[in-house]
Scaffold this active site. Structure first.
Site, short mmCIF file in Angstrom:
data_model
loop_
_atom_site.label_atom_id
_atom_site.label_comp_id
_atom_site.label_asym_id
_atom_site.label_seq_id
_atom_site.Cartn_x
_atom_site.Cartn_y
_atom_site.Cartn_z
N GLU A 243 1.03 -1.43 -0.40
CA GLU A 243 0.01 0.17 -0.34
C GLU A 243 0.95 1.19 0.23
O GLU A 243 1.81 1.26 0.88
CB GLU A 243 -0.87 -0.08 1.60
CG GLU A 243 -1.61 -0.76 1.02
CD GLU A 243 -3.13 -0.90 -0.05
OE1 GLU A 243 -2.71 -0.09 -0.49
OE2 GLU A 243 -4.09 -1.45 -0.10
N HIS B 65 -1.22 -6.09 2.23
CA HIS B 65 -2.72 -6.74 1.60
C HIS B 65 -2.06 -8.24 0.62
O HIS B 65 -1.25 -8.24 0.18
CB HIS B 65 -3.52 -5.97 1.50
CG HIS B 65 -4.39 -5.21 1.14
ND1 HIS B 65 -4.31 -3.50 1.77
CD2 HIS B 65 -5.16 -5.85 2.12
CE1 HIS B 65 -5.88 -3.40 2.45
NE2 HIS B 65 -5.91 -4.66 2.97
#
Lengths: 213, 213, 213, 213
Positions: free
Chosen positions: C78, C165
Site C-alpha cells: 500500500e 495486503h
C-alpha cells in the site's frame, strides 16, 4: 419472412428481465418482415411448451431467443446449446434439476444455425459491443436454446434459430458491486440488427473440417 | 488400471505451460494404477495424432488431458468438447483455423464421460478451488477434448476421458495485471485427486432426463 | 534491527485471516534481525491501541502491518493511508463508522515510508505476483495504516512503516465464485522478502517534484 | 452560481475521451447556474496551467473535473487526490514521470470537498450505477485532482472541487475483451445530477472523528 423473438420474465430476485424489456422495444421498418414477440416463463419444461406452441401456430422462419446474462459486458450470440440442466438456483416455479439431460435421446449439443459470427460483426460495425459465447450456461436459457435446436433437428429443418444474451440494465446494478451493464436502447437496437443480419446472411461454420478417422 | 494424463507445451508467448509442468510432478502411490504421462504439442491435427498413437499403444482405461486456461481462478473440469475450431491466435505451427468443424461428420458436442461433479467435490474437499466449466474454448484444448471423446464414441467405448484446465502459475503473471494464479503444488495435487476420483466414481449425469417430444 | 510485523484476526464471516496465518510462518535467518509478531484485532480504535502499546514497548525500526484483501490477485504494497473510516461491514465488535475522520486534526493522507516500489520489484524477482496499491480501502486495514503513519509523523519520526495486503487463501475460496487466491507459502515468503527489502532499501518517491505555485 | 466542468482529450491510443464528449452534452436548465466547459490536455503540468488560468479568469464556485477510467463499470466520484505522479504510460506530450511528488511541499493527500456520498446517492436514485472511489490512480487524472485541491487549500478556500471518473463508451470497447462500458447519455446525465447535488448539498465527512493521540 416471419421472425419469432422471445425474452424471459424476471428471475433470481430481479424486478425486471432486460431481455423481454428490450424485445418489446424492437421495431423493424421493413414491411416484408413480420415480428412476433413472445415472453417465455423462466421455468423448465413450461418454457419449451410456451415456445413450441407459438412455433406450431405461427411457423416462423427464424427464432431468436434472448435472455439475461448478468455479469457479462456485451451482447453475446450463443454458439451452442448443450443437453444438460444443472440449475444453480431454482426456476420461477421452484424447480432445480441438477445434472439431468434435457432430452434422454438428444445429442450432447446442438449448434445454433444462425450466422453467429456475422451477427457479431454487424453489431460491432454499429458500435455495439458483442462477441460469440461458447456457453449459454446450464439454466433455463441453455434449456431453451437446446430445446429449440432440437425442434429444428427433429421437426422444422428449415427453421433457423439461436440465442442472444444481454447484460444487466444500469438500473439493475446500482446496488451490485462492479457489475457491468448496458442501456436498453442499445439492447433493442442490437436485436434489430441481429434480426436483419440473421435474415440476410448464411451460416458461417465451414463444413470443410477434417475427418478425425 | 492404466491412466494416460497429458499436458501441452507452451503457447501464446508463454515460457512454460503449467499443465505439463504439473503433470510431471504427479505421483500416485497405488501400485495398481499405472500412470502414463504425455506432452502434446499445441498444434491442431498433430495434437490428436500424438495422443491417438499413445492410446493405440497403451490402451488406457482413463485419459485425462490438461491445459492452461490463463485468466481462470480455479481448477476447472470441462463438461463438453464442441465440434469447432475457432482460433483466436495461431497454434505453435502457425495454423489458425477459423470456424472449421473438427470432424465433418461428428456430432456438435460430446460430453466428457468422467465424473466431473464428483471430481470438483473431491478437489474442494481437499481445499482446492475447483468448478465445472461448460466451455473449453475453441482452441487446441477444446480440439483435443472433442477429438478424444470422438475416439471414445467411435473406437474405444469402454474408455473414459475428459479435460482439466489449470490457471496460470504465479511466475507467469508477475508482469500481467490483475491476473489470478495457482501454485504448481496445488495443480499436481489436483491432478492426483482427479485421477483417483475418476477411477473410483460413476459418471453423474442422470439419463432420466425428460423427452422433448 | 527490530521488525514488528502484524496480521489481523478473521473478519467478515471468514474462519481464518491469511495475514496473521502467514505472519506466523515468517522466518528470518539473519541473526541481526529480531522479528516481533503481533495479532491485531479487526476492531476500530482497539487495533491502534494494540499496536501502539507494542510499538511503545519494543521500539521497532520497521513496522509492517498486513491484512486480507479478498478479491485481489497478488501481494499489494500500500502506498497511502487516508484519514477516513467508511465501513462497509461491521468490525469484530459490531462498530461500523461511516465517513468519520480517523484523526480530527490529522492530514488527509499519509504515504507509507517503506520503499514500496523496491518491495514490489523484489517480490517479482522472486516470482511472486505483486504490485503497488493506491488504496487500502476505508475499513480497519486503512485505519491501521493511517494510524501507524500518524504515529510516525507525530511521535516516532525515525520509524518506517507500511502495509501489505494479501489475497484469500485457496481454502477460503472453494465456495466463492471466480475468486483468486494465493498459497500460504507464497504469502509468508513474500513477507520475508518484503522485510529484507524494507531493511536494505531507501524510499523511492523523489522529493524533486515540481512546486504547483 | 458558476460551475467549471472539465474533461480530458483522448489518450492511450483511444480516438475519443468520453469525459469531454459527455461534458459537451451537459445542459443545466436552471438559469441561476452558469456552466463553463473546458477541455484539459492529458499532459502533466500543462493540465494544471490550463485549469488554473480558467479558474483565475472565471472564479467558479465549484470545479468538477472528469476523466476516463477504462475498465470501471460505473460512475465513480473520487474521494482523494494524492501527491504523486507514477505514470504507467506516457502522457500526450511523451512525459512519463515515475514516483515524483506533484508538489514538493504539499501534503500527501487532499480530500475532495464535494459531497461525494450524496452525489453517489443522487446518481443511484436516478438509476445510474455509481460509487465512491478511493483512488484516482497516479496518472493525469489524479494529478489534476490533487492540483485543484491544492489550489483550494492554498488560494481559493471557498471553492469546492472534485473529480468524476467515467467508464469507456460502448464504441471504445467493441475490440476489447470483456470490457464494461456506459452510454454517453447516461454519462452526461450523471454530470448534470452531480452538479446539482454538489450545488445543494453539504460535504458528508464528519469532523467528529476521534483523536489518535
Amino acid at each position: 419472412m416471419r421472425v419469432l423473438i422471445t425474452g424471459f420474465d424476471p428471475f433470481g430476485g430481479e424486478k425486471m428481465n432486460p431481455s423481454f424489456e428490450a424485445v418489446k422495444q424492437v421495431q423493424i421498418q421493413n414491411q416484408e418482415i413480420e415480428i412476433i414477440k413472445l415472453e417465455v416463463p423462466t421455468v423448465f419444461y413450461k418454457a419449451m411448451k410456451t415456445i413450441e406452441e407459438e412455433i406450431e401456430k405461427s411457423r416462423p422462419d427464424i427464432v431468436i431467443c434472448t435472455g439475461q446474462a448478468g455479469g457479462r459486458t456485451d451482447i453475446t450470440i450463443e454458439r451452442i446449446g448443450i443437453n444438460v440442466i444443472d440449475a444453480r438456483i431454482p426456476d420461477n416455479e421452484g424447480q432445480q434439476p441438477i445434472d439431468e439431460k434435457i432430452d434422454a435421446n438428444g445429442e450432447d449439443g446442438y449448434f445454433s444455425n444462425l450466422p453467429v459470427k456475422a451477427m457479431v460483426r454487424s453489431l460491432k460495425n454499429n458500435d455495439i459491443p458483442a462477441s460469440v459465447s461458447n456457453t449459454a450456461g446450464t439454466f433455463v436459457c441453455n434449456y431453451l436454446l437446446y430445446g429449440v435446436m432440437h425442434l429444428v433437428k427433429t421437426k422444422y429443418p428449415e427453421m433457423r434459430a439461436g440465442f442472444i444474451h444481454v447484460p444487466f440494465l444500469p438500473e439493475q446494478v446500482t446496488d451490485k458491486k462492479n457489475m457491468p451493464s448496458m442501456s436498453m436502447e442499445m439492447m433493442s437496437k442490437a436485436f434489430e440488427i441481429a434480426i436483419e443480419t440473421a435474415l440476410t446472411t448464411e451460416v458461417d461454420v465451414k463444413e470443410i473440417g477434417g475427418t478425425l478417422h
